[in-house]
Design a protein around this motif. Structure first.
Motif, PDB file in Angstrom:
ATOM      1  N   SER A  37       0.794  -1.223   0.000  1.00  0.00           N
ATOM      2  CA  SER A  37       0.000   0.000   0.000  1.00  0.00           C
ATOM      3  C   SER A  37       0.833   1.284   0.000  1.00  0.00           C
ATOM      4  CB  SER A  37      -0.969   0.014   1.180  1.00  0.00           C
ATOM      5  OG  SER A  37      -0.252  -0.009   2.386  1.00  0.00           O
ATOM      6  N   ASN A  38       2.094   1.239   0.359  1.00  0.00           N
ATOM      7  CA  ASN A  38       2.921   2.447   0.349  1.00  0.00           C
ATOM      8  C   ASN A  38       3.624   2.685  -0.981  1.00  0.00           C
ATOM      9  OD1 ASN A  38       2.525   3.844   2.766  1.00  0.00           O
ATOM     10  ND2 ASN A  38       3.749   2.343   3.870  1.00  0.00           N
ATOM     11  N   TYR A  39       3.324   1.871  -1.991  1.00  0.00           N
ATOM     12  CA  TYR A  39       3.888   2.109  -3.314  1.00  0.00           C
ATOM     13  C   TYR A  39       2.957   3.052  -4.068  1.00  0.00           C
ATOM     14  CZ  TYR A  39       7.015  -1.776  -2.359  1.00  0.00           C
ATOM     15  OH  TYR A  39       7.959  -2.591  -1.803  1.00  0.00           O
ATOM     16  N   PHE A  40       3.514   4.113  -4.562  1.00  0.00           N
ATOM     17  CA  PHE A  40       2.708   5.107  -5.260  1.00  0.00           C
ATOM     18  C   PHE A  40       3.582   5.874  -6.240  1.00  0.00           C
ATOM     19  CE2 PHE A  40       4.448   7.143  -1.549  1.00  0.00           C
ATOM     20  CZ  PHE A  40       4.863   8.383  -2.003  1.00  0.00           C
ATOM     21  N   ILE A  41       2.924   6.593  -7.113  1.00  0.00           N
ATOM     22  CA  ILE A  41       3.609   7.486  -8.047  1.00  0.00           C
ATOM     23  C   ILE A  41       3.044   8.879  -7.825  1.00  0.00           C
ATOM     24  CG2 ILE A  41       3.962   8.072 -10.474  1.00  0.00           C
ATOM     25  CD1 ILE A  41       3.628   5.093 -11.118  1.00  0.00           C
ATOM     26  N   GLY A  42       3.911   9.815  -7.566  1.00  0.00           N
ATOM     27  CA  GLY A  42       3.470  11.197  -7.394  1.00  0.00           C
ATOM     28  C   GLY A  42       3.084  11.794  -8.743  1.00  0.00           C
ATOM     29  N   LEU A  43       1.929  12.390  -8.816  1.00  0.00           N
ATOM     30  CA  LEU A  43       1.465  12.961 -10.075  1.00  0.00           C
ATOM     31  C   LEU A  43       1.804  14.441 -10.217  1.00  0.00           C
ATOM     32  CD1 LEU A  43      -2.004  11.195 -10.384  1.00  0.00           C
ATOM     33  CD2 LEU A  43       0.160  10.548 -11.441  1.00  0.00           C
ATOM     34  N   SER A  44       2.436  14.998  -9.225  1.00  0.00           N
ATOM     35  CA  SER A  44       2.905  16.377  -9.322  1.00  0.00           C
ATOM     36  C   SER A  44       4.344  16.428  -8.817  1.00  0.00           C
ATOM     37  CB  SER A  44       2.007  17.317  -8.519  1.00  0.00           C
ATOM     38  OG  SER A  44       2.053  16.990  -7.147  1.00  0.00           O
ATOM     39  N   VAL A  47       5.397  16.337  -4.762  1.00  0.00           N
ATOM     40  CA  VAL A  47       5.260  15.162  -3.885  1.00  0.00           C
ATOM     41  C   VAL A  47       6.647  14.582  -3.650  1.00  0.00           C
ATOM     42  CG1 VAL A  47       4.269  12.875  -3.626  1.00  0.00           C
ATOM     43  CG2 VAL A  47       2.942  14.682  -4.709  1.00  0.00           C
ATOM     44  N   THR A  48       7.145  14.703  -2.400  1.00  0.00           N
ATOM     45  CA  THR A  48       8.473  14.200  -2.039  1.00  0.00           C
ATOM     46  C   THR A  48       8.417  13.200  -0.886  1.00  0.00           C
ATOM     47  OG1 THR A  48       8.788  16.062  -0.539  1.00  0.00           O
ATOM     48  CG2 THR A  48       9.619  16.315  -2.799  1.00  0.00           C
ATOM     49  N   ALA A  49       7.257  12.911  -0.363  1.00  0.00           N
ATOM     50  CA  ALA A  49       7.114  12.019   0.804  1.00  0.00           C
ATOM     51  C   ALA A  49       7.393  10.573   0.411  1.00  0.00           C
ATOM     52  CB  ALA A  49       5.716  12.144   1.377  1.00  0.00           C
ATOM     53  N   THR A  50       7.740   9.772   1.402  1.00  0.00           N
ATOM     54  CA  THR A  50       7.986   8.350   1.157  1.00  0.00           C
ATOM     55  C   THR A  50       6.828   7.478   1.615  1.00  0.00           C
ATOM     56  OG1 THR A  50       9.138   8.175   3.269  1.00  0.00           O
ATOM     57  CG2 THR A  50      10.484   8.606   1.308  1.00  0.00           C
ATOM     58  N   ALA A  55       2.234  11.593   1.268  1.00  0.00           N
ATOM     59  CA  ALA A  55       2.214  11.991  -0.137  1.00  0.00           C
ATOM     60  C   ALA A  55       0.848  12.516  -0.542  1.00  0.00           C
ATOM     61  CB  ALA A  55       2.607  10.810  -1.015  1.00  0.00           C
ATOM     62  N   LYS A  56      -0.207  11.930  -0.009  1.00  0.00           N
ATOM     63  CA  LYS A  56      -1.559  12.413  -0.318  1.00  0.00           C
ATOM     64  C   LYS A  56      -1.770  13.835   0.201  1.00  0.00           C
ATOM     65  CE  LYS A  56      -4.094   8.046  -0.626  1.00  0.00           C
ATOM     66  NZ  LYS A  56      -5.131   7.201  -0.017  1.00  0.00           N
ATOM     67  N   LYS A  57      -1.116  14.165   1.295  1.00  0.00           N
ATOM     68  CA  LYS A  57      -1.229  15.518   1.844  1.00  0.00           C
ATOM     69  C   LYS A  57      -0.505  16.532   0.972  1.00  0.00           C
ATOM     70  CE  LYS A  57      -1.589  13.908   6.609  1.00  0.00           C
ATOM     71  NZ  LYS A  57      -0.896  13.798   7.897  1.00  0.00           N
ATOM     72  N   GLN A  58       0.548  16.086   0.273  1.00  0.00           N
ATOM     73  CA  GLN A  58       1.349  16.994  -0.552  1.00  0.00           C
ATOM     74  C   GLN A  58       0.752  17.219  -1.947  1.00  0.00           C
ATOM     75  OE1 GLN A  58       5.303  15.369  -0.629  1.00  0.00           O
ATOM     76  NE2 GLN A  58       5.723  15.957   1.484  1.00  0.00           N
ATOM     77  N   GLY A  59      -0.044  16.285  -2.422  1.00  0.00           N
ATOM     78  CA  GLY A  59      -0.614  16.457  -3.758  1.00  0.00           C
ATOM     79  C   GLY A  59      -1.201  15.152  -4.280  1.00  0.00           C
ATOM     80  N   ALA A  60      -1.497  15.146  -5.572  1.00  0.00           N
ATOM     81  CA  ALA A  60      -2.129  13.983  -6.212  1.00  0.00           C
ATOM     82  C   ALA A  60      -1.124  12.844  -6.371  1.00  0.00           C
ATOM     83  CB  ALA A  60      -2.683  14.388  -7.572  1.00  0.00           C
ATOM     84  N   VAL A  61      -1.596  11.645  -6.080  1.00  0.00           N
ATOM     85  CA  VAL A  61      -0.758  10.457  -6.225  1.00  0.00           C
ATOM     86  C   VAL A  61      -1.563   9.340  -6.880  1.00  0.00           C
ATOM     87  CG1 VAL A  61       0.740  10.941  -4.253  1.00  0.00           C
ATOM     88  CG2 VAL A  61      -1.325   9.625  -3.908  1.00  0.00           C
TER      89      VAL A  61
END
Length: 121
Positions: A37-44, A47-50, A55-61
């Motif tokens: 569940s912690n694997y994601f791709i930042g769409l902006s 997004v620099t969180a791990t 990451a959801k708080k920083q932007g779209a993922v």
């Protein structure tokens, strides 16, 4: 009573319903600690969180890890259910393959048979 329960439980509708309920519940279950569940791709670019929650708080993922976890869990549970249903189908075939006892003759037929046997002697 056990024989009646066995006939009820092996009817097609009951088995189909059980399979539907279990497969439906499989989407909410997590099997054996498998968790992507912690694997994601930042769409902006911001997004620099791990961790996914940060990451959801920083932007779209695109949280592809959650989807992968659900798919793997579903496939595992569906395969186990497939094996169980296949075993039930084999059990039903063996039940159906047993030779049926011939029906007991009616009282009238028994009497006629006795009369015929007496007339022969």
């Amino acid at each position: 009573m056990l024989e009646d329960f066995k006939k009820f439980a092996l009817r097609g509708n009951v088995v189909d319903l059980a399979v539907g309920v279990i497969i439906g519940a499989a989407f909410g279950a997590i099997t054996g600690g498998l968790d992507f569940s912690n694997y994601f791709i930042g769409l902006s670019s911001i997004v620099t969180a791990t961790a996914l929650a940060d990451a959801k708080k920083q932007g779209a993922v695109l949280a592809w890890g959650s989807f992968l976890t659900i798919v793997i869990n579903f496939l595992i549970i569906a395969f186990v259910l497939f094996l169980a249903i296949r075993g039930l189908a084999r059990l039903q075939k063996t039940e159906a393959a047993k030779p049926a006892e011939p029906p007991k003759p009616s009282r009238e037929v028994e009497l006629l048979t006795e009369i015929r046997d007496l007339l022969k002697t």
